[in-house]
Scaffold this active site. Sequence first.
Site, PDB file in Angstrom:
ATOM      1  N   SER B 206     -20.919 -19.923 -14.894  1.00 47.80           N
ATOM      2  CA  SER B 206     -22.297 -20.051 -15.366  1.00 47.80           C
ATOM      3  C   SER B 206     -23.057 -18.791 -14.991  1.00 47.80           C
ATOM      4  O   SER B 206     -23.233 -18.503 -13.802  1.00 47.80           O
ATOM      5  CB  SER B 206     -22.927 -21.282 -14.723  1.00 47.80           C
ATOM      6  N   HIS B 286     -29.588 -28.628  -7.118  1.00 46.77           N
ATOM      7  CA  HIS B 286     -29.554 -28.256  -8.532  1.00 46.77           C
ATOM      8  C   HIS B 286     -30.804 -28.704  -9.276  1.00 46.77           C
ATOM      9  O   HIS B 286     -31.233 -28.029 -10.217  1.00 46.77           O
ATOM     10  CB  HIS B 286     -28.306 -28.761  -9.266  1.00 46.77           C
ATOM     11  N   HIS B 310     -22.799 -20.187 -20.195  1.00 51.93           N
ATOM     12  CA  HIS B 310     -21.782 -20.787 -19.343  1.00 51.93           C
ATOM     13  C   HIS B 310     -20.553 -21.176 -20.155  1.00 51.93           C
ATOM     14  O   HIS B 310     -20.592 -21.230 -21.384  1.00 51.93           O
ATOM     15  CB  HIS B 310     -22.351 -21.962 -18.513  1.00 51.93           C
TER      16      HIS B 310
END
Lengths: 338, 338
Positions: B206, B286, B310
């Site tokens: 990513s 996250h 990603h």
Amino acid sequence: MESAIPAHLTVERTRPARKSTSFRPPYPSFSARFDPSVRQVVMAYFGVQHRSATPPPVVSEALAHLASVGGGVNRERAQYVDEAGYHTTVEIRYWTDPAEFSSWLADNDFWTAWPAVPDAGFFLEVVRPTVPRFETLFSNDRLEGVAVAADGLSGEIQEHGYWGGARDRIPLAQNDLLAPIGDVSARTVGDLVTVVPNGNLCLIRSGQEWTETAGDERQMYLTEVEPVLRAGMDFLRDDGLSVGCYANRYLRVLAADGGVTDKSFGLSWWRGLEDLETWSESHPTHVAIFRAALKYLSTMGPAARLRLYHEVTVVEPDQTRFEYVGCHPRTGLLRALG
Amino acid sequence: MESAIPAHLTVERTRPARKSTSFRPPYPSFSARFDPSVRQVVMAYFGVQHRSATPPPVVSEALAHLASVGGGVNRERAQYVDEAGYHTTVEIRYWTDPAEFSSWLADNDFWTAWPAVPDAGFFLEVVRPTVPRFETLFSNDRLEGVAVAADGLSGEIQEHGYWGGARDRIPLAQNDLLAPIGDVSARTVGDLVTVVPNGNLCLIRSGQEWTETAGDERQMYLTEVEPVLRAGMDFLRDDGLSVGCYANRYLRVLAADGGVTDKSFGLSWWRGLEDLETWSESHPTHVAIFRAALKYLSTMGPAARLRLYHEVTVVEPDQTRFEYVGCHPRTGLLRALG
């Protein structure tokens, strides 16, 4: 660990739950369990609004009269000031038998029959979902809302603690996308505006109670969580239409004596479940709420005394009744008329 | 608006995509489109680690030798210092024909054959997913990673901008939960440790590029987004095992002259896709990244010059090759051995 969907409502899914059976939620939660004989419930919101801080006599009279009439398995009152500055009081009642509600209403169909007075209005918002059309979620064992009419709570459930959990808990969603159908329409007869919503209209009541919090925990809730929650509630109230939210109210629960309690809840009408999901999981205002709540829960751990619950309902148009008399045009589903 | 899954890989779903076809993503994104003749790709990571800031001669020699050998449709080098303080360089190569890779490797199977030297190690991590086993996502038209080997990009795709989008973009997930199967095992022969992962091991690369950002945007990325991203990367690096992340590396891409570029990426190995999903959507580290990115994107709007991409891959054990020589025990999949 058990499913949020009780055995008697479990069918083979054509729409799999989002998480595998090996998923373990990060904290325990519970769902209300109703007796299988309960097939359909009634959630009735009796609302009144007035511009003046002091209610006009007709409003006081209406509220006193409603208080004097029995009926329903749970009654609650809550208050807030809406975006137009109107003082609003809502009484919520629940029934577990729609026939009983219909019979009650036949005797007591007075709420939207009050005479219109300037700068005041009455509204009645009723949904009658069958049991497969709603789900409940509790962080603890204190029942609220429709769940007061339940037998009690499940054990720890599997389908929570991730985005999309509400859908996975609604029995009908095992085989139905619950997509909105059609548009909102209205009919006006004299002072009375009756609104018919689109199919699969969605309602969420999402509450919190901080009665038993103290010290650092109370401080953290009041200074770090509540302001972020309020910002999200304000966004939905003012700009909700842009994300499919027809109306949002952020209410404070009243005690029997009319004073405020340490309980509040958001109450919002959505075009559909997916709109609610999308806002929840990706809009900055709700991501901020989620982040604040996560921080709170991870700081407090099992010692947290904050109590959280919600109920999410998806209904068909013929399971609803929306009536407005003398209300300003941003009240409830009136706003969805554009 | 088109599906991320190309027509030739579309089958009738037994696992519906999470969003309805009326869902509209909040911003445009694109997927790489490979020629239908491409059936399987190779993603090969050649890594070297050393404790000293200056590489031992054998490491310099190995990197120089690798640089001198052609092969693959895209080659990149990136660097970081790992949690044990080891300076690590990774060269990534991609192939779109596994037979070509096997043939190349037969001639060039030198990477894990370097002599072991103190405080230095070599690792080779290769996955060879069939095309239905990976997906790519781009915020813009600059191809990175495996997508450099693609014909180009799709138009705006439907399946992104919500939690669970990666799963909905992986063709095999139309009919497969992609649940992890079995455990990670290892075999040691002399200095060489070979690791066989569980089934449906998951890899995410990513990345972000801030080359073209300037002024306030650059400042906002570097001071508000990057530190939050780094904290998440550090969590996965240090404590990832607790959430199903076997290993995480946060690397800076190197220019041809060995200097750093304004490009970085996270590279992490996961027990399975669901573990990656669960961390992404609910772990505070996250959620903080997501919130910072949302704030960034909503502040910058279409003027944003930050580039994001990603690739997410889910592989079977026989589509992998993991070899470690002289590496410390927290390197890559060695950590999964417990």
